[in-house]
Design a protein around this motif. Structure first.
Motif, PDB file in Angstrom:
ATOM      1  N   CYS A   1       0.837  -1.197   0.000  1.00 48.28           N
ATOM      2  CA  CYS A   1       0.000   0.000   0.000  1.00 48.28           C
ATOM      3  C   CYS A   1       0.870   1.244   0.000  1.00 48.28           C
ATOM      4  O   CYS A   1       1.862   1.325   0.736  1.00 48.28           O
ATOM      5  CB  CYS A   1      -0.899  -0.033   1.238  1.00 48.28           C
ATOM      6  N   LYS A   2       0.519   2.229  -0.795  1.00 46.42           N
ATOM      7  CA  LYS A   2       1.243   3.497  -0.855  1.00 46.42           C
ATOM      8  C   LYS A   2       0.483   4.630  -0.179  1.00 46.42           C
ATOM      9  O   LYS A   2       1.024   5.720   0.029  1.00 46.42           O
ATOM     10  CB  LYS A   2       1.525   3.873  -2.312  1.00 46.42           C
ATOM     11  N   ARG A   3      -0.787   4.398   0.164  1.00 47.15           N
ATOM     12  CA  ARG A   3      -1.614   5.444   0.777  1.00 47.15           C
ATOM     13  C   ARG A   3      -2.232   4.911   2.068  1.00 47.15           C
ATOM     14  O   ARG A   3      -3.444   4.738   2.159  1.00 47.15           O
ATOM     15  CB  ARG A   3      -2.689   5.914  -0.206  1.00 47.15           C
ATOM     16  N   LEU A   4      -1.374   4.677   3.042  1.00 46.86           N
ATOM     17  CA  LEU A   4      -1.818   4.122   4.317  1.00 46.86           C
ATOM     18  C   LEU A   4      -2.324   5.248   5.223  1.00 46.86           C
ATOM     19  O   LEU A   4      -1.681   6.286   5.362  1.00 46.86           O
ATOM     20  CB  LEU A   4      -0.666   3.376   4.985  1.00 46.86           C
ATOM     21  N   ASP A   5      -3.469   5.012   5.850  1.00 42.24           N
ATOM     22  CA  ASP A   5      -4.151   6.075   6.593  1.00 42.24           C
ATOM     23  C   ASP A   5      -4.635   5.540   7.934  1.00 42.24           C
ATOM     24  O   ASP A   5      -4.667   4.328   8.175  1.00 42.24           O
ATOM     25  CB  ASP A   5      -5.339   6.577   5.761  1.00 42.24           C
ATOM     26  N   PHE A   6      -5.008   6.465   8.805  1.00 39.91           N
ATOM     27  CA  PHE A   6      -5.699   6.126  10.052  1.00 39.91           C
ATOM     28  C   PHE A   6      -7.133   6.606   9.955  1.00 39.91           C
ATOM     29  O   PHE A   6      -7.475   7.437   9.103  1.00 39.91           O
ATOM     30  CB  PHE A   6      -5.013   6.783  11.261  1.00 39.91           C
ATOM     31  N   GLU A   7      -7.991   6.086  10.830  1.00 41.03           N
ATOM     32  CA  GLU A   7      -9.336   6.613  10.998  1.00 41.03           C
ATOM     33  C   GLU A   7      -9.620   6.716  12.489  1.00 41.03           C
ATOM     34  O   GLU A   7      -9.595   5.712  13.212  1.00 41.03           O
ATOM     35  CB  GLU A   7     -10.378   5.722  10.312  1.00 41.03           C
ATOM     36  N   LEU A   8      -9.854   7.932  12.949  1.00 41.62           N
ATOM     37  CA  LEU A   8     -10.146   8.193  14.351  1.00 41.62           C
ATOM     38  C   LEU A   8     -11.598   7.826  14.634  1.00 41.62           C
ATOM     39  O   LEU A   8     -12.517   8.444  14.100  1.00 41.62           O
ATOM     40  CB  LEU A   8      -9.902   9.672  14.660  1.00 41.62           C
ATOM     41  N   GLU A   9     -11.807   6.811  15.491  1.00 41.88           N
ATOM     42  CA  GLU A   9     -13.152   6.341  15.782  1.00 41.88           C
ATOM     43  C   GLU A   9     -13.301   6.016  17.261  1.00 41.88           C
ATOM     44  O   GLU A   9     -12.312   5.899  17.993  1.00 41.88           O
ATOM     45  CB  GLU A   9     -13.475   5.073  14.962  1.00 41.88           C
ATOM     46  N   MET A  10     -14.537   5.860  17.683  1.00 44.13           N
ATOM     47  CA  MET A  10     -14.847   5.241  18.965  1.00 44.13           C
ATOM     48  C   MET A  10     -15.424   3.860  18.676  1.00 44.13           C
ATOM     49  O   MET A  10     -16.095   3.665  17.659  1.00 44.13           O
ATOM     50  CB  MET A  10     -15.855   6.076  19.753  1.00 44.13           C
ATOM     51  N   GLY A  11     -15.153   2.921  19.585  1.00 44.62           N
ATOM     52  CA  GLY A  11     -15.700   1.580  19.442  1.00 44.62           C
ATOM     53  C   GLY A  11     -16.708   1.303  20.538  1.00 44.62           C
ATOM     54  O   GLY A  11     -16.466   1.598  21.715  1.00 44.62           O
ATOM     55  N   VAL A  12     -17.850   0.762  20.160  1.00 43.56           N
ATOM     56  CA  VAL A  12     -18.879   0.345  21.115  1.00 43.56           C
ATOM     57  C   VAL A  12     -18.684  -1.127  21.429  1.00 43.56           C
ATOM     58  O   VAL A  12     -18.593  -1.952  20.515  1.00 43.56           O
ATOM     59  CB  VAL A  12     -20.293   0.572  20.534  1.00 43.56           C
ATOM     60  N   VAL A  13     -18.609  -1.458  22.719  1.00 43.42           N
ATOM     61  CA  VAL A  13     -18.484  -2.847  23.150  1.00 43.42           C
ATOM     62  C   VAL A  13     -19.870  -3.344  23.572  1.00 43.42           C
ATOM     63  O   VAL A  13     -20.466  -2.822  24.511  1.00 43.42           O
ATOM     64  CB  VAL A  13     -17.490  -2.979  24.315  1.00 43.42           C
ATOM     65  N   VAL A  14     -20.379  -4.337  22.840  1.00 39.05           N
ATOM     66  CA  VAL A  14     -21.708  -4.891  23.120  1.00 39.05           C
ATOM     67  C   VAL A  14     -21.563  -5.940  24.219  1.00 39.05           C
ATOM     68  O   VAL A  14     -20.789  -6.896  24.091  1.00 39.05           O
ATOM     69  CB  VAL A  14     -22.327  -5.509  21.849  1.00 39.05           C
ATOM     70  N   GLY A  15     -22.323  -5.764  25.314  1.00 43.87           N
ATOM     71  CA  GLY A  15     -22.188  -6.642  26.456  1.00 43.87           C
ATOM     72  C   GLY A  15     -23.323  -7.620  26.663  1.00 43.87           C
ATOM     73  O   GLY A  15     -23.257  -8.467  27.560  1.00 43.87           O
ATOM     74  N   GLN A  16     -24.368  -7.508  25.844  1.00 42.60           N
ATOM     75  CA  GLN A  16     -25.514  -8.409  25.956  1.00 42.60           C
ATOM     76  C   GLN A  16     -25.947  -8.851  24.561  1.00 42.60           C
ATOM     77  O   GLN A  16     -25.836  -8.086  23.599  1.00 42.60           O
ATOM     78  CB  GLN A  16     -26.673  -7.714  26.668  1.00 42.60           C
ATOM     79  N   PRO A  17     -26.478 -10.057  24.428  1.00 38.13           N
ATOM     80  CA  PRO A  17     -26.873 -10.563  23.113  1.00 38.13           C
ATOM     81  C   PRO A  17     -28.295 -10.159  22.761  1.00 38.13           C
ATOM     82  O   PRO A  17     -29.075  -9.740  23.623  1.00 38.13           O
ATOM     83  CB  PRO A  17     -26.774 -12.077  23.295  1.00 38.13           C
ATOM     84  N   SER A  18     -28.613 -10.278  21.488  1.00 40.50           N
ATOM     85  CA  SER A  18     -30.004 -10.183  21.037  1.00 40.50           C
ATOM     86  C   SER A  18     -30.306 -11.401  20.181  1.00 40.50           C
ATOM     87  O   SER A  18     -29.400 -11.988  19.579  1.00 40.50           O
ATOM     88  CB  SER A  18     -30.252  -8.893  20.249  1.00 40.50           C
TER      89      SER A  18
END
Length: 423
Positions: A200-217
């Protein structure tokens, strides 16, 4: 008993006002120390980690199954549900209060249960069941759309009607500090007729938040706003590394694939939804109004400052290149989860939902190098004459995030990654 979010609470452990981990936070993680014991569950408090397994062994924390704190991931604890999460956090807060003698005055237990952060190793905090990445910042989507489709066609017709997302790879979600190998893939610049295979010649980052799911559906069932909220255990900072040139060639017609599959980094501490409660606010006005299943009756965004700093191999110190806020997200985490399950998709304990790149309205609030350098046409200028359009080998990226309270902050620590040359 005072509420764990009470801004007047103080711990018997000295905590710097600038620390990410005051008694009002108490984020969960997985750690090991120099005692030779296996990785287990702990809570960050100031510059220490509180060993929950040691407290459970001493009958100081009452949960259905104390062995959950001996696990190498948070999944078994999360599976116990929101009432247990809340009760456990309240008990930990009580044990750490400056005016509560139970742990404060028990020197033997204190020495076993409180470990200096400098002496621990931190691990991926959850076993990632599934990973989904969204595209929910209107500012980011607009910037990218203007770059590639022009101002009059910046947002695709569906963007204002639902949270757009794709299923990523759980297998390459890694904890902060894990080095990231530059990916290889098919490349086809517009100037050539056939693709080639290479780094890859155009490597980038993406600033995000991650949601941690603690219960199933359950498969086949939808979620409402309240159900989705109660399923969210907490949040992490997330860097969804991106190979822009690989993505440009491969994404038609099915979207991101290899360009996003090689690495996703998250912070080691999971800040609970309950700890973020004082910082909730209303998100941007959604116009047109979403379909009924996506409408919100309460504020579901957060006033959460986010920083990105870059250190190249030729720099002594990292330089901040972005500061933005989670509050700008057009589609909230609750809406993302509601939409994810709306087709009947089953959600599992340990699912991770990426918010999508978080950008704000100003130029210095852009959450990716693609935007900061405007697809390479306006290179980022750093100290010493160093310029960057995209990431180079040896570059190190650090993301931090926090909510600012009155005299304290609820923070996430950091997520760091350094780029290694392609294999």
């Amino acid at each position: 008993m005072p509420h764990p979010n009470d801004p007047k609470l103080r711990s018997f452990i000295d905590v710097d006002p600038a620390s990410d981990f005051p008694i009002q936070n108490l984020p969960y993680g997985v750690f090991s120390a120099k005692d030779g014991l296996a990785p287990r569950i702990g809570v960050a408090i100031g510059d220490h980690v509180l060993d929950l397994w040691q407290l459970a062994q001493d009958c100081r924390i009452d949960v259905v199954e104390p062995a959950v704190f001996a696990a190498s991931s948070l999944n078994p604890f999360m599976a116990l549900g929101p009432k247990v999460w809340s009760r456990t956090r309240a008990r930990i807060s009580e044990l750490l209060r400056h005016d509560h003698p139970e742990l404060r005055d028990n020197e033997r237990l204190r020495q076993r249960a409180l470990v200096p952060t400098a002496d621990v190793k931190l691990y991926l905090p959850i076993t990632v069941a599934g990973y989904t990445d969204f595209y929910s910042s209107k500012e980011h989507a607009t910037n990218v759309g203007v770059m590639f489709r022009g101002k009059d066609n910046a947002l695709q017709p569906n963007w204002l009607h639902m949270p757009i997302g794709y299923n990523g790879r759980a297998s390459t979600v890694v904890v902060s500090g894990t080095k990231v190998r530059r990916p290889r893939g098919q490349l086809k610049p517009p100037s050539v007729e056939v693709p080639s295979f290479g780094p890859c010649k155009r490597l980038d980052f993406e600033l995000e938040m991650g949601v941690v799911v603690g219960q199933p559906s359950a498969m086949g069932e939808m979620l409402n706003e309240q159900q989705a909220e109660e399923m969210i255990f907490g949040f992490v900072i997330l860097n969804d590394w991106s190979a822009r040139d690989i993505q440009q060639w491969e994404y038609v017609p099915l979207g991101p694939f290899q360009a996003k599959a090689f690495a996703t980094s998250i912070s080691p501490w999971v800040v609970t939804r309950e700890a973020l409660e004082p910082f909730r606010l209303q998100g941007p006005t959604q116009e047109p109004a979403p379909l009924p299943y996506l409408r919100q009756t309460q504020p579901n965004n957060y006033d959460l400052t986010l920083d990105v700093a870059l250190r190249t191999a030729g720099m002594n110190e990292a330089a901040r290149i972005c500061r933005t806020n989670f509050k700008y997200m057009y589609w909230s985490s609750v809406q993302q989860l509601v939409h994810h399950a709306s087709s009947g998709c089953a959600m599992n304990v340990g699912d991770l939902l990426g918010s999508g790149t978080i950008s704000g309205p100003e130029k210095d609030q852009r959450g990716s190098l693609l935007e900061i350098s405007w697809n390479g046409t306006e290179p980022l200028e750093l100290a010493g004459g160093i310029k960057r359009s995209f990431l180079e080998d040896g570059d190190s990226l650090v993301m931090r995030g926090w909510c600012q309270g009155d005299g304290y902050r609820v923070g996430f620590g950091e997520v760091e990654g350094t780029i290694l040359a392609a294999a």
